[in-house]
Design an enzyme around this catalytic site. Structure first.
Site, PDB file in Angstrom:
ATOM      1  N   ALA A  47      -2.511 -17.619 -27.577  1.00  0.00           N
ATOM      2  CA  ALA A  47      -3.652 -17.038 -27.432  1.00  0.00           C
ATOM      3  C   ALA A  47      -4.128 -16.106 -28.617  1.00  0.00           C
ATOM      4  O   ALA A  47      -3.148 -15.237 -28.861  1.00  0.00           O
ATOM      5  CB  ALA A  47      -3.998 -16.361 -26.219  1.00  0.00           C
ATOM      6  N   GLN A  48      -5.213 -16.081 -29.020  1.00  0.00           N
ATOM      7  CA  GLN A  48      -5.459 -15.127 -30.389  1.00  0.00           C
ATOM      8  C   GLN A  48      -6.252 -14.100 -29.998  1.00  0.00           C
ATOM      9  O   GLN A  48      -5.972 -12.934 -30.250  1.00  0.00           O
ATOM     10  CB  GLN A  48      -6.101 -16.044 -31.330  1.00  0.00           C
ATOM     11  N   GLY A  50      -8.037 -12.664 -27.185  1.00  0.00           N
ATOM     12  CA  GLY A  50      -7.944 -11.702 -26.539  1.00  0.00           C
ATOM     13  C   GLY A  50      -8.214 -11.646 -24.821  1.00  0.00           C
ATOM     14  O   GLY A  50      -8.256 -12.868 -24.328  1.00  0.00           O
ATOM     15  N   GLU A 116     -16.999 -11.323 -28.163  1.00  0.00           N
ATOM     16  CA  GLU A 116     -16.984 -12.991 -28.480  1.00  0.00           C
ATOM     17  C   GLU A 116     -18.052 -13.724 -28.032  1.00  0.00           C
ATOM     18  O   GLU A 116     -18.777 -13.083 -27.318  1.00  0.00           O
ATOM     19  CB  GLU A 116     -15.519 -13.337 -27.846  1.00  0.00           C
ATOM     20  N   HIS A 244     -11.847 -27.320 -28.885  1.00  0.00           N
ATOM     21  CA  HIS A 244     -12.355 -26.310 -29.965  1.00  0.00           C
ATOM     22  C   HIS A 244     -12.805 -26.957 -31.075  1.00  0.00           C
ATOM     23  O   HIS A 244     -12.198 -27.972 -31.710  1.00  0.00           O
ATOM     24  CB  HIS A 244     -10.917 -25.498 -30.143  1.00  0.00           C
ATOM     25  N   ARG A 292     -19.772 -23.380 -28.988  1.00  0.00           N
ATOM     26  CA  ARG A 292     -18.549 -24.112 -29.210  1.00  0.00           C
ATOM     27  C   ARG A 292     -18.764 -25.695 -28.865  1.00  0.00           C
ATOM     28  O   ARG A 292     -18.516 -26.497 -29.978  1.00  0.00           O
ATOM     29  CB  ARG A 292     -17.392 -23.664 -28.246  1.00  0.00           C
ATOM     30  N   HIS A 353      -8.440 -28.196 -26.095  1.00  0.00           N
ATOM     31  CA  HIS A 353      -8.093 -26.625 -26.228  1.00  0.00           C
ATOM     32  C   HIS A 353      -7.802 -26.017 -25.008  1.00  0.00           C
ATOM     33  O   HIS A 353      -7.070 -25.567 -24.641  1.00  0.00           O
ATOM     34  CB  HIS A 353      -9.382 -25.859 -26.697  1.00  0.00           C
ATOM     35  N   ARG A 388     -15.620 -22.674 -20.014  1.00  0.00           N
ATOM     36  CA  ARG A 388     -14.762 -21.508 -19.904  1.00  0.00           C
ATOM     37  C   ARG A 388     -15.564 -20.420 -20.864  1.00  0.00           C
ATOM     38  O   ARG A 388     -15.826 -20.634 -21.934  1.00  0.00           O
ATOM     39  CB  ARG A 388     -13.444 -21.599 -20.013  1.00  0.00           C
ATOM     40  N   SER A 393      -9.467 -16.632 -19.573  1.00  0.00           N
ATOM     41  CA  SER A 393      -8.262 -17.358 -18.842  1.00  0.00           C
ATOM     42  C   SER A 393      -7.244 -16.617 -18.656  1.00  0.00           C
ATOM     43  O   SER A 393      -6.545 -16.494 -17.667  1.00  0.00           O
ATOM     44  CB  SER A 393      -7.972 -18.622 -19.629  1.00  0.00           C
TER      45      SER A 393
END
Ligand SMILES: Cc1cc2nc3c(=O)[nH]c(=O)nc-3n(C[C@H](O)[C@H](O)[C@H](O)COP(=O)(O)OP(=O)(O)OC[C@H]3O[C@@H](n4cnc5c(N)ncnc54)[C@H](O)[C@@H]3O)c2cc1C
Length: 529
Positions: A47-48, A50, A116, A244, A292, A353, A388, A393
């Protein structure tokens, strides 16, 4: 061999480790946590961006986070789950920091919050751009230092144990299915041991590996969903697979494919065909900054129209030094494969993803099977609905670890071990010598899922997938009965089961909703009514 634990935890990502730490604190019995490879290898480490939580009450509040989550979920999230996660999130952030997880802070000591896509406020706590790795590190240290948690790496859960293993007929209509533990493959003896448990908790993570290209590590084969489905438990919303839009396209790197963060489009990156022509103007007025799922569909369409295996992300018009400073990881990764992103396009394509659906659980994390809980990405709590919201998550996993710990601790005293459970029966099975039977079938699952049950679906493609998966299912079940249980055949079985669940639930959803997009049912069913 037979082992006995009060709590058996299958999986050691953020969900499994948080739950283990909470149970260990209560000192109410023996705890065993298993994982199928090393403790380090989990989706959590990847996970990048956050972890989302309302921590700045001056600007943000619970209602806004709830509203953002409902909108992202296309209004089919369970409002009770959404409220529970959002309201319990701040306390769980404190829990994580108490266990030793660090989040970036400003000079005045408050959290450095990011914002985000889909979030109306700054509420993303992070640790540079490797938040998941920091969470996994902090929790690993905490569980390794905790004498009340037994950790068994490289142990593979093959099946959960129910009355079925006592010879009782169990169907999807059986009201009182109970879980008595799991059969687990021992890496040293290559034998399947019996783990009897009063409470069993599945924390097996995602299932991106059923697709040809995924941002998930290779271990993400959906074992939890498959085991529970085979045990006749409820599995829900599997059609909602988040893709993604921009994973790095580089031959041989498909599990995981390197993620090119959305921040790069926010920075001014433009999506182009390899010829240089931009294309997002055909799809959305927000161009490359569209959400996305819209970008993923646009890229998928362009790849199909032009018969190409990737499109490109272009940041060559940006100042080179600035690009290197903002995206050092991406810059170095691309350079390592011969692409200088300050002068050349980045080849990208969508990749599976995140799984929004999974093992159906209630607000306390308990599944439809008694004594069995599911937490983290393998669970369907109802939080994500049709899609999501970014960074929801990790927080979901910690909040449900908390509610499940509360509930299971209050119930465990009512349970006993079921000593009548027989040992795993592998009489008459052989050691598998034809490994190609498994590797070829794994490849086929990936192709079927990516080509027929991917970003854009149709009734025809889904039916075709179903028929192909059915064939693989028959072959693999026959093989499974003939050979000794091993990790590869078990994963293949699970991938076929998960592929089947995604396909069947996609066929059943006769509308475009959230991440499920089909050319045969263009509008929401409720809009037509
Ligand atoms: C590239 C990437 C970026 C992401 N970025 C974010 C983000 O910024 N914010 C966010 O909120 N989410 C993000 N996510 C999603 C998030 O990381 C995952 O949903 C979450 O970490 C899942 O945690 P988990 O504990 O459920 O499972 P995992 O962390 O995947 O752990 C699964 C565990 O189960 C074990 N296991 C599986 N099967 C078996 C078996 N049969 N027997 C024994 N053990 C088994 C594995 O060994 C592992 O220990 C990202 C995901 C990816 C891939």
């Amino acid at each position: 061999m037979t082992f006995k634990y009060d709590f058996l935890i299958i999986g050691a990502g953020v969900a499994g480790m948080s739950y283990a730490l909470k149970i260990a604190r209560a000192r109410k019995g023996r705890i065993c946590m298993i994982c199928k490879t090393s403790l380090e290898e989990a989706n959590t480490s990847f996970a990048q961006g956050g972890i989302a939580s309302v921590t700045n009450p001056e600007l943000d509040n619970f209602d806004k986070h709830i509203q953002d989550t409902m909108i992202a979920g296309d209004f089919i999230s369970d409002p009770r789950a959404v409220e529970q996660v959002v309201k319990r999130a701040p306390a769980q952030i404190s829990e994580l920091t108490n266990w030793g997880v660090n989040f970036d802070r400003k000079e005045n000591g408050t959290f450095d919050l990011h914002r985000e896509g889909g979030h109306s406020e700054f509420r993303i706590l992070h640790h540079a751009d490797d938040t998941g790795a920091e969470i996994q590190r902090g929790l690993m240290e905490a569980v390794r230092n905790n004498p009340h948690i037994e950790i068994r790496e490289n142990h593979f859960a093959v099946e959960i144990i129910t009355q079925h293993h006592l010879g009782v007929e169990v169907t999807r209509r059986t009201p009182d299915i109970e879980c008595y533990g799991a059969y687990v493959l021992n890496p040293e003896t290559q034998k399947v041991d019996t783990y009897l448990a009063k409470v069993t908790v599945i924390c097996t993570g995602g299932c991106g590996a059923v697709y040809q290209t995924t941002t998930n590590p290779i271990i993400a084969t959906g074992d939890g969903e498959a085991m529970v489905y085979r045990a006749k438990g409820a599995v829900k919303d599997m059609e909602f697979v988040q893709f993604h839009p921009t994973a790095l396209f580089h031959a041989g790197e498909t599990h995981p494919a390197f993620l090119i963060t959305e921040a790069m489009r926010g920075y001014g990156g433009i999506l182009r065909l390899p010829s240089g022509e931009s294309f997002m103007e055909k799809y959305d007025k927000r161009l490359s900054l569209a959400p996305r799922d819209i970008v993923a569909r646009a890229i998928d369409n362009e790849m199909k129209i032009h018969g190409i295996d990737h499109v490109c992300l272009d940041v060559t018009h940006k100042e080179a030094e600035e690009t290197r400073r903002h995206f050092p990881n991406i810059y170095h990764k691309c350079l390592s494969i011969g692409i200088d992103i300050t002068h050349e396009y980045i080849p990208v394509r969508p990749a599976a993803h995140y799984m929004c659906g999974g093992i159906q659980v209630g607000l306390n994390g308990r599944s439809s099977i008694h004594r069995l809980y599911a937490l983290g990405e393998c669970a369907c709590t109802g939080l994500h609905g049709g899609n999501r919201l970014a960074s929801n998550s990790l927080i979901e996993a910690v909040v449900y670890a908390d509610t499940a710990a509360e509930h299971s601790l209050s119930e465990v005293g009512n349970y006993t071990f079921n000593d009548a459970i027989p040992a795993w029966n592998d009489e008459g099975t052989l050691t598998n010598e034809e490994h190609v039977l498994i590797t070829q079938s794994i490849k086929e699952v990936g192709e079927i899922m990516s080509n027929y049950v991917g970003i854009v679906r149709s009734d025809l493609r889904l039916k075709r997938a179903w028929a192909r998966l059915d064939l693989l299912y028959e072959e693999t079940e026959a093989l499974f009965k003939r050979v000794k249980a091993n990790k590869d055949i078990c994963e293949l079985r699970n991938m076929i089961n998960v592929g089947y669940l995604i396909t069947r639930q996609a066929i059943e959803r006769k509308e475009c909703r959230g991440l499920h997009y089909t050319i045969d049912y263009p509008v929401h069913a409720y809009d037509k009514a």
